[in-house]
Scaffold this motif. Structure first.
Motif, PDB file in Angstrom:
ATOM      1  N   ARG A 159      49.998  70.041  38.479  1.00 26.79           N
ATOM      2  CA  ARG A 159      49.079  70.816  38.148  1.00 26.79           C
ATOM      3  C   ARG A 159      48.475  71.419  38.769  1.00 26.79           C
TER       4      ARG A 159
ATOM      5  N   TYR B 189      48.764  73.277  27.289  1.00 20.01           N
ATOM      6  CA  TYR B 189      48.371  74.621  27.855  1.00 20.01           C
ATOM      7  C   TYR B 189      50.159  75.093  28.282  1.00 20.01           C
TER       8      TYR B 189
ATOM      9  N   ARG C 187      48.848  69.178  28.958  1.00 20.83           N
ATOM     10  CA  ARG C 187      47.841  68.823  27.560  1.00 20.83           C
ATOM     11  C   ARG C 187      47.277  67.966  27.518  1.00 20.83           C
ATOM     12  N   GLN C 188      46.030  68.707  27.203  1.00 24.08           N
ATOM     13  CA  GLN C 188      44.832  67.391  27.340  1.00 24.08           C
ATOM     14  C   GLN C 188      44.469  66.674  26.327  1.00 24.08           C
TER      15      GLN C 188
ATOM     16  N   ARG D 150      44.254  66.358  31.837  1.00 15.26           N
ATOM     17  CA  ARG D 150      45.288  66.642  31.168  1.00 15.26           C
ATOM     18  C   ARG D 150      46.951  66.521  32.111  1.00 15.26           C
TER      19      ARG D 150
END
Length: 128
Positions: free
Chosen positions: A112, A95, A38-39, A45
């Motif tokens: 990530r 995301y 998530r961001q 992120r």
């Protein structure tokens, strides 16, 4: 090679729940580790949750443990994120990500940079 489409985001009150879905294309879905990141505005992120290829192992950020549950249905090429007891600080674009070469330990699953494919994101807004 893998396309990911998130859905299920929206506006929810603090303490409420949402279930996010990520639909993946392709015939090799079960070969991929799947993750949710998530961001929030102005922030990087960050890792939320991940699940192994078979679904037998899951990984969570400390901030969501006990509240979020990741799952997958390989027959449907779909990964889910059940979010309960939502807090305003959970507000972010969420995301979905797929990783081809991720190993089964937390450091790898939460990085990530180890994921190869990303969805377009879905907005989650939690009001106070």
């Amino acid at each position: 090679q893998v396309q990911l489409v998130e859905s299920g985001g929206g506006l929810v009150q603090a303490g409420g729940s949402l279930r996010l879905s990520c639909a993946a294309s392709g015939r090799t879905f079960s070969n991929y580790f799947m993750g949710w990141f998530r961001q929030a505005p102005g922030k990087e992120r960050e890792f939320v949750a991940a699940i192994s290829r078979s679904g037998s192992s899951t990984y969570y950020a400390d901030s969501v443990k006990g509240r979020f549950t990741i799952s997958r249905d390989n027959a449907k090429n779909t990964v889910y994120l059940q979010m309960n007891s939502l807090k305003p600080e959970d507000t972010a674009v969420y995301y979905c990500a797929a990783g081809r070469n991720i190993l089964g330990y937390s450091d790898d699953a939460s990085s990530r940079t180890r994921y190869d494919y990303w969805g377009q994101g879905t907005q989650v807004t939690v009001s106070s």
